[in-house]
Design a protein around this motif. Structure first.
Motif, PDB file in Angstrom:
ATOM      1  N   VAL A  58       0.835  -1.202   0.000  1.00  0.00           N
ATOM      2  CA  VAL A  58       0.000   0.000   0.000  1.00  0.00           C
ATOM      3  C   VAL A  58       0.873   1.256   0.000  1.00  0.00           C
ATOM      4  CG1 VAL A  58      -1.763   1.279   1.280  1.00  0.00           C
ATOM      5  CG2 VAL A  58      -1.901  -1.211   1.111  1.00  0.00           C
ATOM      6  N   MET A  59       2.050   1.172   0.625  1.00  0.00           N
ATOM      7  CA  MET A  59       2.973   2.320   0.656  1.00  0.00           C
ATOM      8  C   MET A  59       3.734   2.476  -0.660  1.00  0.00           C
ATOM      9  SD  MET A  59       4.779   1.865   4.368  1.00  0.00           S
ATOM     10  CE  MET A  59       3.865   1.913   5.916  1.00  0.00           C
ATOM     11  N   GLY A  60       3.553   1.547  -1.594  1.00  0.00           N
ATOM     12  CA  GLY A  60       4.254   1.633  -2.876  1.00  0.00           C
ATOM     13  C   GLY A  60       5.715   1.229  -2.789  1.00  0.00           C
ATOM     14  N   ASN A  79       7.182   3.495  -5.828  1.00  0.00           N
ATOM     15  CA  ASN A  79       5.963   4.053  -6.384  1.00  0.00           C
ATOM     16  C   ASN A  79       5.338   5.045  -5.406  1.00  0.00           C
ATOM     17  OD1 ASN A  79       4.131   4.270  -8.347  1.00  0.00           O
ATOM     18  ND2 ASN A  79       3.348   2.174  -8.234  1.00  0.00           N
ATOM     19  N   PRO A  80       6.128   6.052  -4.962  1.00  0.00           N
ATOM     20  CA  PRO A  80       5.609   6.914  -3.903  1.00  0.00           C
ATOM     21  C   PRO A  80       4.389   7.743  -4.311  1.00  0.00           C
ATOM     22  CG  PRO A  80       7.740   7.723  -4.691  1.00  0.00           C
ATOM     23  CD  PRO A  80       7.513   6.389  -5.325  1.00  0.00           C
ATOM     24  N   LEU A  84       1.020   7.763  -2.080  1.00  0.00           N
ATOM     25  CA  LEU A  84       0.672   8.949  -1.297  1.00  0.00           C
ATOM     26  C   LEU A  84      -0.588   9.608  -1.859  1.00  0.00           C
ATOM     27  CD1 LEU A  84       4.278  10.414  -0.942  1.00  0.00           C
ATOM     28  CD2 LEU A  84       2.995   9.189   0.795  1.00  0.00           C
ATOM     29  N   GLY A  86      -3.110   8.179  -3.431  1.00  0.00           N
ATOM     30  CA  GLY A  86      -4.294   7.391  -3.071  1.00  0.00           C
ATOM     31  C   GLY A  86      -4.727   7.675  -1.649  1.00  0.00           C
ATOM     32  N   ALA A  87      -3.773   7.751  -0.735  1.00  0.00           N
ATOM     33  CA  ALA A  87      -4.094   8.031   0.666  1.00  0.00           C
ATOM     34  C   ALA A  87      -4.648   9.445   0.822  1.00  0.00           C
ATOM     35  CB  ALA A  87      -2.855   7.841   1.538  1.00  0.00           C
ATOM     36  N   LEU A  88      -3.985  10.402   0.164  1.00  0.00           N
ATOM     37  CA  LEU A  88      -4.479  11.787   0.231  1.00  0.00           C
ATOM     38  C   LEU A  88      -5.918  11.868  -0.270  1.00  0.00           C
ATOM     39  CD1 LEU A  88      -1.846  14.384  -1.103  1.00  0.00           C
ATOM     40  CD2 LEU A  88      -3.048  14.415   1.077  1.00  0.00           C
ATOM     41  N   ARG A  89      -6.193  11.122  -1.365  1.00  0.00           N
ATOM     42  CA  ARG A  89      -7.530  11.197  -1.956  1.00  0.00           C
ATOM     43  C   ARG A  89      -8.592  10.715  -0.967  1.00  0.00           C
ATOM     44  NH1 ARG A  89      -7.502   8.021  -6.887  1.00  0.00           N
ATOM     45  NH2 ARG A  89      -9.099   6.671  -6.009  1.00  0.00           N
ATOM     46  N   THR A 169       6.902  14.423  -6.305  1.00  0.00           N
ATOM     47  CA  THR A 169       6.001  13.434  -5.721  1.00  0.00           C
ATOM     48  C   THR A 169       4.797  14.109  -5.069  1.00  0.00           C
ATOM     49  OG1 THR A 169       7.868  11.958  -5.310  1.00  0.00           O
ATOM     50  CG2 THR A 169       5.875  11.531  -4.056  1.00  0.00           C
ATOM     51  N   MET A 170       5.055  15.211  -4.366  1.00  0.00           N
ATOM     52  CA  MET A 170       3.961  15.946  -3.739  1.00  0.00           C
ATOM     53  C   MET A 170       2.996  16.477  -4.790  1.00  0.00           C
ATOM     54  SD  MET A 170       6.227  17.915  -0.805  1.00  0.00           S
ATOM     55  CE  MET A 170       5.157  19.336  -0.745  1.00  0.00           C
ATOM     56  N   MET A 174      -0.919  15.353  -5.035  1.00  0.00           N
ATOM     57  CA  MET A 174      -2.040  16.285  -4.888  1.00  0.00           C
ATOM     58  C   MET A 174      -2.916  16.251  -6.131  1.00  0.00           C
ATOM     59  SD  MET A 174      -0.606  19.469  -2.691  1.00  0.00           S
ATOM     60  CE  MET A 174       1.045  19.571  -3.338  1.00  0.00           C
TER      61      MET A 174
END
Lengths: 234, 234
Positions: A58-60, A79-80, A84, A86-89, A169-170, A174
């Protein structure tokens, strides 16, 4: 096994993987030991091992594939952004991270990226990635869904010129987090023909500023671009 | 079940949870239906349901507890920072996200946060959180490990005044990602007595600038503070 012990068993595997990655004992493309070997090594249940591997997935950090071919097993990947994002979403969906705050954070990140992109030592080949996307969006016959896809790639390619992988990545995370809102907005904006002309003009202006190495202008234009779009969308 | 079908089964649960969160049908503190009910609803195996719930757990969207008490079951929570921070930390460990890039991204985020904190409409009570941490760090007898802990909380509390939850989450995630490096650095800096005097002076300067609502000064001081520390640490 009590819940407490299970959590500790699982943490032990995660810590071991983290340390192996840090020391270089485990590298991109390497295969993790099998479930049974890991269970024996840490004296924990195979269920705990599966849980830990699932967390890494899940963390890629790893990709698991069943079977016995050369691509089977649990392989270290990187696969950051998708992880990240998916979690943000999910957290945006749960209304714990307001959309307005994501848009503001995106503006911060992208203005920084373009300001630095303008002065970073990129090669002509690197900026050509962004140029190709820019020119592809000039095609009048492009359906709005395809335009939106190229649009996202254009912003990411231009920001990547800054050469900071974390910032890229950020940006991607987003973008992934607000993906559905952007598509919705593109659909709602009935007068797509008018909107697309403005988007194209903005994109060309932003690209030209980066290419001319004018970071202050690039940052200002991308800020106005994002504010204009979300002023319509939210 | 083939790997492909398993992935689709799992995605269906995630999409359902995301949509329920977005519509408000599922809220913070709510309990997900049981494993068996979800398996029936989506006509998938209980193993697939467990996999999907595990993914939500890793993303910080739910917390699972066994047993039958009022806190048992799978409950919707909101824990984005620790989830994102844990994932970021793994990618830093795997050398895919360079430490230098994280420090640069942190500088970008924190200068933005403090510049906005200075002009945001916070209450005296809100800034008092940061003040209490600042004053606690003035204690000469504090062990370096405790100082480092309060230091992290101070930066987060001050940045939170900007009122952007996404930016605060990013700050905490990056801090979590470089946590071990910071502790290592604190230990390596043998002359802790000297270092701690500088840190205190920096912190007071940064706090005073935010309290005086001078965003430009606050941003400049925090940038110098981070650059000074990592100049010593990396």
């Amino acid at each position: 096994m009590s819940e407490f012990t299970a959590a500790r068993a699982h943490d032990a595997v995660l810590r071991h993987v983290e340390e192996s990655l840090r020391s270089g004992a485990l590298k991109l493309g390497d295969r993790l030991p099998g479930e049974r070997a890991l269970a024996e090594q840490f004296a924990i249940s195979r269920a705990s091992v599966r849980n830990a591997i699932r967390a890494l997935e899940v963390m890629g950090v790893v990709r698991s594939a069943t079977g016995s071919g050369p691509n089977s097993g649990t392989i270290v990947v990187s696969n950051p952004s998708s992880a990240l994002g998916g979690a943000l979403r999910m957290h945006v969906a749960s209304h714990q991270l307001p959309l307005k705050d994501i848009v503001e954070a995106r503006t911060m990140t992208e203005t920084w990226a373009l300001e630095h992109a303008a002065t970073a030592p990129w090669t002509p080949e690197q900026i050509d990635d962004a140029r190709r996307l820019l020119e592809a969006m000039d095609d009048d016959g492009l359906p709005s869904q395809i335009f939106t896809l190229l649009d996202a790639q254009f912003h990411v390619a231009l920001s990547a010129l800054a050469g900071n992988v974390v910032v890229s990545t950020m940006m991607e995370s987003m973008r992934e987090a607000i993906r559905d809102y952007i598509s919705d907005a593109a659909v709602r904006q009935g007068a797509w023909e008018e909107v697309v002309h403005v988007l194209r003009a903005h994109h060309h202006g932003i690209f030209d500023a980066v290419e001319a190495r004018d970071g202050v202008l690039a940052a200002r234009l991308v800020r106005e671009h994002i504010e204009w779009f979300y002023g319509k969308a939210i």
